[in-house]
Design an enzyme around this catalytic site. Structure first.
Site, PDB file in Angstrom:
ATOM      1  N   HIS A 221      65.802  29.025  91.753  1.00  0.00           N
ATOM      2  CA  HIS A 221      64.663  29.615  92.463  1.00  0.00           C
ATOM      3  C   HIS A 221      65.100  30.391  93.702  1.00  0.00           C
ATOM      4  O   HIS A 221      65.517  29.793  94.703  1.00  0.00           O
ATOM      5  CB  HIS A 221      63.677  28.484  92.852  1.00  0.00           C
TER       6      HIS A 221
ATOM      7  N   GLU B 104      67.046  27.435  95.428  1.00  0.00           N
ATOM      8  CA  GLU B 104      66.827  26.035  95.043  1.00  0.00           C
ATOM      9  C   GLU B 104      67.235  25.871  93.572  1.00  0.00           C
ATOM     10  O   GLU B 104      66.713  26.579  92.711  1.00  0.00           O
ATOM     11  CB  GLU B 104      65.354  25.652  95.236  1.00  0.00           C
TER      12      GLU B 104
ATOM     13  N   ASN C 267      58.666  25.736  99.505  1.00  0.00           N
ATOM     14  CA  ASN C 267      57.245  26.068  99.345  1.00  0.00           C
ATOM     15  C   ASN C 267      56.361  24.848  99.572  1.00  0.00           C
ATOM     16  O   ASN C 267      55.222  24.960 100.017  1.00  0.00           O
ATOM     17  CB  ASN C 267      56.984  26.660  97.958  1.00  0.00           C
TER      18      ASN C 267
HETATM   19  N1  LIG Z   1      57.348  37.380  93.943  1.00  0.00           N
HETATM   20  C1  LIG Z   1      57.801  36.320  94.608  1.00  0.00           C
HETATM   21  O1  LIG Z   1      57.606  36.187  95.829  1.00  0.00           O
HETATM   22  C2  LIG Z   1      58.571  35.267  93.883  1.00  0.00           C
HETATM   23  C3  LIG Z   1      59.426  34.406  94.612  1.00  0.00           C
HETATM   24  C4  LIG Z   1      60.187  33.437  93.910  1.00  0.00           C
HETATM   25  C5  LIG Z   1      60.058  33.340  92.535  1.00  0.00           C
HETATM   26  N2  LIG Z   1      59.204  34.162  91.858  1.00  0.00           N
HETATM   27  C6  LIG Z   1      59.124  34.032  90.393  1.00  0.00           C
HETATM   28  O2  LIG Z   1      59.788  35.140  89.791  1.00  0.00           O
HETATM   29  C7  LIG Z   1      59.158  35.479  88.549  1.00  0.00           C
HETATM   30  C8  LIG Z   1      58.853  36.954  88.535  1.00  0.00           C
HETATM   31  O3  LIG Z   1      58.051  37.270  89.641  1.00  0.00           O
HETATM   32  P1  LIG Z   1      57.957  38.780  90.192  1.00  0.00           P
HETATM   33  O4  LIG Z   1      57.191  38.700  91.460  1.00  0.00           O
HETATM   34  O5  LIG Z   1      59.294  39.436  90.141  1.00  0.00           O
HETATM   35  O6  LIG Z   1      57.032  39.441  89.034  1.00  0.00           O
HETATM   36  P2  LIG Z   1      56.799  40.979  88.693  1.00  0.00           P
HETATM   37  O7  LIG Z   1      55.429  41.059  88.119  1.00  0.00           O
HETATM   38  O8  LIG Z   1      57.184  41.864  89.847  1.00  0.00           O
HETATM   39  O9  LIG Z   1      57.871  41.257  87.522  1.00  0.00           O
HETATM   40  C9  LIG Z   1      57.784  40.705  86.256  1.00  0.00           C
HETATM   41  C10 LIG Z   1      58.488  41.645  85.295  1.00  0.00           C
HETATM   42  O10 LIG Z   1      58.633  40.959  84.038  1.00  0.00           O
HETATM   43  C11 LIG Z   1      58.414  41.920  83.016  1.00  0.00           C
HETATM   44  N3  LIG Z   1      58.089  41.179  81.796  1.00  0.00           N
HETATM   45  C12 LIG Z   1      56.941  40.552  81.479  1.00  0.00           C
HETATM   46  N4  LIG Z   1      57.053  39.940  80.283  1.00  0.00           N
HETATM   47  C13 LIG Z   1      58.330  40.194  79.839  1.00  0.00           C
HETATM   48  C14 LIG Z   1      59.061  39.820  78.688  1.00  0.00           C
HETATM   49  N5  LIG Z   1      58.532  39.058  77.741  1.00  0.00           N
HETATM   50  N6  LIG Z   1      60.332  40.251  78.565  1.00  0.00           N
HETATM   51  C15 LIG Z   1      60.904  41.026  79.525  1.00  0.00           C
HETATM   52  N7  LIG Z   1      60.256  41.391  80.659  1.00  0.00           N
HETATM   53  C16 LIG Z   1      58.988  40.975  80.810  1.00  0.00           C
HETATM   54  C17 LIG Z   1      57.315  42.828  83.541  1.00  0.00           C
HETATM   55  O11 LIG Z   1      57.309  44.056  82.853  1.00  0.00           O
HETATM   56  C18 LIG Z   1      57.722  42.942  85.017  1.00  0.00           C
HETATM   57  O12 LIG Z   1      58.576  44.051  85.244  1.00  0.00           O
HETATM   58  C19 LIG Z   1      57.955  34.543  88.409  1.00  0.00           C
HETATM   59  O13 LIG Z   1      58.293  33.473  87.573  1.00  0.00           O
HETATM   60  C20 LIG Z   1      57.717  34.033  89.843  1.00  0.00           C
HETATM   61  O14 LIG Z   1      57.212  32.715  89.889  1.00  0.00           O
HETATM   62  C21 LIG Z   1      58.479  35.132  92.486  1.00  0.00           C
END
Ligand SMILES: NC(=O)c1ccc[n+]([C@@H]2O[C@H](COP(=O)([O-])OP(=O)(O)OC[C@H]3O[C@@H](n4cnc5c(N)ncnc54)[C@H](O)[C@@H]3O)[C@@H](O)[C@H]2O)c1
Length: 287
Positions: free
Chosen positions: A141, A153, A192
């Site tokens: 994470h 993490e 978190n």
């Molecule tokens: N944004 C944050 O602050 C944050 C912080 C820590 C962890 N996370 C975790 O990171 C992950 C992604 O979050 P994010 O904010 O980058 O999301 P985001 O929406 O910016 O990006 C997600 C991407 O995944 C792609 N996608 C969706 N389904 C797919 C598939 N089957 N195969 C390939 N690509 C696919 C989408 O096209 C998109 O580009 C989540 O699990 C979230 O919990 C997010």
């Protein structure tokens, strides 16, 4: 750790693109996968530019950023992207069904010893590990923005081997991060969870009329040295986002009292979602 040569990052969004860049900067041959080539091209350009900006500000090593560009490739086809990977980091949308489907495919397309790590903030890896060799599955994470935030993490469940945890920890260190190990799959992991506890207490003080939002924020910034107070942070991340997280917390813990407070629900009803709508706990003028 020298055996980790090839990394595939699935999902080239806000988190995935930066995680992929970190892996490339750490010397790994890195492939980013997303739903189409257009999105991948845009994500690659964007992350290279933002890494260069961070290098100009002295937050990243300019040489590592330059060298990483050649190691960072894109591939829309999942099977070819992961076939040779030593580690796959999943960073697709936060949707359990989508992640389960993806992990099912990863189980088929990867070698049995390929480590499969999810960057999910709220889905623990045991929910994705119903695949061959679940001992290679864990949470890795990162924090947003991943290029600059130091913490990672590493969360192992009962299914995760110690070797997987150690390898992921070492990879995080190689990316210049400071990993911590979470020994049980608990909602919110560590950081978190602590922020959520601060939010809960701040809102409780506010709802009881003990102090204003401004004074609570001042107490936290001036008394505890936090860079931002809880109400300013709620406005920054979005009141609706926090309502979503609290709903998920109530659902995942089976404890309805951990759901969103009335104050947050009222703000959402009034369209006061924080900075993005110009009003939340605070007023932001035209922004
Ligand atoms: N944004 C944050 O602050 C944050 C912080 C820590 C962890 N996370 C975790 O990171 C992950 C992604 O979050 P994010 O904010 O980058 O999301 P985001 O929406 O910016 O990006 C997600 C991407 O995944 C792609 N996608 C969706 N389904 C797919 C598939 N089957 N195969 C390939 N690509 C696919 C989408 O096209 C998109 O580009 C989540 O699990 C979230 O919990 C997010």
């Amino acid at each position: 750790m020298e055996q980790i040569q090839k990394v595939a990052v699935i999902g080239a969004g806000a988190m995935g693109s930066q995680i992929a860049m970190l892996a490339a900067m750490a010397g790994c041959q890195t492939t980013m996968v997303d739903v189409d080539q257009e999105r991948l091209d845009a994500a690659r350009d964007q992350v290279l530019q933002s890494a260069q900006r961070q290098a100009e500000r002295g937050r990243l090593e300019a040489e590592a950023v330059d060298q990483a560009a050649a190691r960072l490739t894109t591939e829309p086809d999942l099977a070819s992207a992961v076939a040779e990977a030593d580690v796959v980091i999943e960073a697709i949308i936060e949707d359990l069904d989508a992640k389960r489907e993806l992990f099912g495919q990863l189980g088929e397309y990867t070698r049995p010893d390929t480590i499969l790590a999810t960057n999910s903030s709220s889905i623990v890896s045991s929910r994705l590990a119903e695949i061959p060799h679940p001992e290679r599955v864990c949470n890795m994470h990162f924090f947003n923005p991943a290029l600059v935030m130091r913490l990672v993490e590493v969360v192992g469940g009962d299914h995760t081997s110690q070797e997987t945890v150690e390898t992921v920890k070492a990879l995080a260190e190689r990316m210049g991060k400071t990993p911590v190990v979470v020994r049980q799959e608990i909602f919110g992991f560590i950081a978190n969870r602590i922020v959520a506890a601060i939010f809960d207490e701040a809102i409780s003080l506010y709802e009881q009329g003990i102090a204003s939002a401004e004074d609570i924020d001042t107490a936290v910034t001036h008394g505890l040295g936090h860079p931002i107070g809880p109400f300013a942070l709620l406005d920054l991340t979005g009141i609706d986002v926090n309502v979503g997280i609290k709903r998920l917390e109530a659902q995942e813990t089976g404890d309805p009292s951990r759901g969103p407070s009335q104050t947050l629900l009222d703000l959402v009803d009034q369209g006061r979602l924080g900075r993005k709508t110009g009003r939340g706990f605070y007023e932001y003028g035209d922004r």
